[in-house]
Motif scaffolding. Structure first.
Motif, mmCIF file in Angstrom:
data_model
loop_
_atom_site.group_PDB
_atom_site.id
_atom_site.type_symbol
_atom_site.label_atom_id
_atom_site.label_comp_id
_atom_site.label_asym_id
_atom_site.label_seq_id
_atom_site.Cartn_x
_atom_site.Cartn_y
_atom_site.Cartn_z
ATOM 1 N N LYS A 1 0.820 -1.212 0.000
ATOM 2 C CA LYS A 1 0.000 0.000 0.000
ATOM 3 C C LYS A 1 0.855 1.264 0.000
ATOM 4 O O LYS A 1 0.552 2.235 -0.693
ATOM 5 N N ALA A 2 1.918 1.267 0.740
ATOM 6 C CA ALA A 2 2.792 2.446 0.807
ATOM 7 C C ALA A 2 3.395 2.739 -0.562
ATOM 8 O O ALA A 2 3.445 3.901 -1.013
ATOM 9 N N LEU A 3 3.831 1.688 -1.263
ATOM 10 C CA LEU A 3 4.383 1.875 -2.598
ATOM 11 C C LEU A 3 3.303 2.338 -3.567
ATOM 12 O O LEU A 3 3.538 3.218 -4.399
ATOM 13 N N ALA A 4 2.106 1.771 -3.437
ATOM 14 C CA ALA A 4 0.996 2.169 -4.317
ATOM 15 C C ALA A 4 0.652 3.645 -4.105
ATOM 16 O O ALA A 4 0.458 4.398 -5.078
ATOM 17 N N TRP A 5 0.562 4.069 -2.850
ATOM 18 C CA TRP A 5 0.258 5.480 -2.577
ATOM 19 C C TRP A 5 1.393 6.385 -3.067
ATOM 20 O O TRP A 5 1.146 7.459 -3.627
ATOM 21 N N THR A 6 2.604 5.983 -2.878
ATOM 22 C CA THR A 6 3.752 6.762 -3.347
ATOM 23 C C THR A 6 3.700 6.921 -4.857
ATOM 24 O O THR A 6 3.904 8.013 -5.399
ATOM 25 N N MET A 7 3.406 5.815 -5.556
ATOM 26 C CA MET A 7 3.312 5.871 -7.020
ATOM 27 C C MET A 7 2.153 6.766 -7.459
ATOM 28 O O MET A 7 2.289 7.570 -8.396
ATOM 29 N N LEU A 8 1.010 6.624 -6.774
ATOM 30 C CA LEU A 8 -0.164 7.425 -7.137
ATOM 31 C C LEU A 8 0.101 8.916 -6.928
ATOM 32 O O LEU A 8 -0.201 9.745 -7.796
ATOM 33 N N VAL A 9 0.680 9.258 -5.788
ATOM 34 C CA VAL A 9 0.993 10.659 -5.503
ATOM 35 C C VAL A 9 2.044 11.182 -6.492
ATOM 36 O O VAL A 9 1.945 12.309 -6.988
ATOM 37 N N SER A 10 3.035 10.358 -6.810
ATOM 38 C CA SER A 10 4.074 10.778 -7.758
ATOM 39 C C SER A 10 3.486 11.021 -9.146
ATOM 40 O O SER A 10 3.780 12.032 -9.797
ATOM 41 N N VAL A 11 2.651 10.103 -9.617
ATOM 42 C CA VAL A 11 2.039 10.260 -10.940
ATOM 43 C C VAL A 11 1.105 11.473 -10.954
ATOM 44 O O VAL A 11 1.114 12.269 -11.909
ATOM 45 N N THR A 12 0.337 11.644 -9.895
ATOM 46 C CA THR A 12 -0.557 12.809 -9.816
ATOM 47 C C THR A 12 0.252 14.101 -9.805
ATOM 48 O O THR A 12 -0.074 15.065 -10.509
ATOM 49 N N GLY A 13 1.319 14.142 -9.029
ATOM 50 C CA GLY A 13 2.184 15.331 -8.990
ATOM 51 C C GLY A 13 2.832 15.595 -10.339
ATOM 52 O O GLY A 13 2.938 16.749 -10.784
ATOM 53 N N LEU A 14 3.266 14.533 -10.996
ATOM 54 C CA LEU A 14 3.877 14.677 -12.314
ATOM 55 C C LEU A 14 2.871 15.230 -13.330
ATOM 56 O O LEU A 14 3.203 16.116 -14.121
ATOM 57 N N ILE A 15 1.659 14.732 -13.298
ATOM 58 C CA ILE A 15 0.606 15.235 -14.202
ATOM 59 C C ILE A 15 0.309 16.698 -13.889
ATOM 60 O O ILE A 15 0.176 17.528 -14.794
ATOM 61 N N TRP A 16 0.206 17.031 -12.598
ATOM 62 C CA TRP A 16 -0.060 18.413 -12.190
ATOM 63 C C TRP A 16 1.066 19.340 -12.660
ATOM 64 O O TRP A 16 0.824 20.400 -13.234
ATOM 65 N N TRP A 17 2.318 18.940 -12.423
ATOM 66 C CA TRP A 17 3.466 19.737 -12.851
ATOM 67 C C TRP A 17 3.506 19.850 -14.378
ATOM 68 O O TRP A 17 3.769 20.932 -14.921
ATOM 69 N N GLY B 1 1.006 19.670 -16.481
ATOM 70 C CA GLY B 1 -0.083 20.563 -16.918
ATOM 71 C C GLY B 1 0.275 22.022 -16.711
ATOM 72 O O GLY B 1 0.037 22.869 -17.572
ATOM 73 N N GLY B 2 0.859 22.330 -15.560
ATOM 74 C CA GLY B 2 1.276 23.714 -15.292
ATOM 75 C C GLY B 2 2.361 24.171 -16.251
ATOM 76 O O GLY B 2 2.344 25.302 -16.759
ATOM 77 N N THR B 3 3.308 23.289 -16.507
ATOM 78 C CA THR B 3 4.383 23.621 -17.450
ATOM 79 C C THR B 3 3.822 23.830 -18.845
ATOM 80 O O THR B 3 4.202 24.781 -19.538
ATOM 81 N N LEU B 4 2.911 22.963 -19.267
ATOM 82 C CA LEU B 4 2.302 23.090 -20.585
ATOM 83 C C LEU B 4 1.518 24.398 -20.695
ATOM 84 O O LEU B 4 1.616 25.107 -21.710
ATOM 85 N N ALA B 5 0.783 24.750 -19.651
ATOM 86 C CA ALA B 5 0.023 26.007 -19.665
ATOM 87 C C ALA B 5 0.960 27.210 -19.746
ATOM 88 O O ALA B 5 0.707 28.156 -20.498
ATOM 89 N N SER B 6 2.057 27.184 -18.993
ATOM 90 C CA SER B 6 2.997 28.312 -19.040
ATOM 91 C C SER B 6 3.685 28.388 -20.402
ATOM 92 O O SER B 6 3.944 29.476 -20.917
ATOM 93 N N LEU B 7 3.982 27.236 -21.012
ATOM 94 C CA LEU B 7 4.573 27.238 -22.348
ATOM 95 C C LEU B 7 3.600 27.784 -23.384
ATOM 96 O O LEU B 7 3.993 28.538 -24.284
ATOM 97 N N GLN B 8 2.333 27.428 -23.267
ATOM 98 C CA GLN B 8 1.324 27.958 -24.192
ATOM 99 C C GLN B 8 1.184 29.468 -24.019
ATOM 100 O O GLN B 8 1.072 30.211 -24.992
ATOM 101 N N SER B 9 1.215 29.925 -22.781
ATOM 102 C CA SER B 9 1.133 31.358 -22.519
ATOM 103 C C SER B 9 2.335 32.083 -23.107
ATOM 104 O O SER B 9 2.202 33.146 -23.734
ATOM 105 N N ALA B 10 3.522 31.516 -22.929
ATOM 106 C CA ALA B 10 4.733 32.124 -23.484
ATOM 107 C C ALA B 10 4.676 32.132 -25.005
ATOM 108 O O ALA B 10 5.074 33.112 -25.647
#
Length: 115
Positions: A17-33, A35-44
């Motif tokens: 479970k700890a590894l599963a939660w770590t992976m889920l949080v990492s993937v979610t954080g990666l997607i969030w980051w 998306g933010g990077t893509l939005a800033s690149l589109q704005s630029a």
């Protein structure tokens, strides 16, 4: 002894479970980051496109202004050329008048010296 994070058992490959939660949080954080990077690149990219459009418009305006100035300079050059021709003709006329005046003075001197 600690329980392994990944096991291969009769149910297939399982993860802790700890590894599963770590992976889920990492993937979610990666997607969030991402998306933010893509939005800033589109704005630029939008800002860059806008700046390029403004620059292109300024170049077109400058070219038109340059063409107008070039036309004005040509008119002035043509006018100056015509004035040069007039001054040359005037100079020739003055030289002719001087020559005629010399000739007249020479004739008058000759007439004045006769008895």
């Amino acid at each position: 002894m600690a329980k392994p994070m990944i096991e291969n058992n009769e149910r297939g490959i399982t993860i802790n479970k700890a590894l599963a939660w770590t992976m889920l949080v990492s993937v979610t954080g990666l997607i969030w980051w991402g998306g933010g990077t893509l939005a800033s690149l589109q704005s630029a990219a939008d800002r860059l496109t806008s700046a390029l459009t403004e620059t292109r418009e300024m170049i077109v305006t400058e070219r038109a202004s340059s063409a107008q100035l070039e036309a004005r300079v040509r008119v002035l050059e043509n006018s100056a050329t015509r004035q040069d021709v007039r001054f040359d003709a005037l100079s020739l006329s003055i030289n002719e008048l001087k020559q005629q005046a010399r000739e007249t003075n020479t004739l008058l001197r000759e007439l004045a010296q006769r008895p």
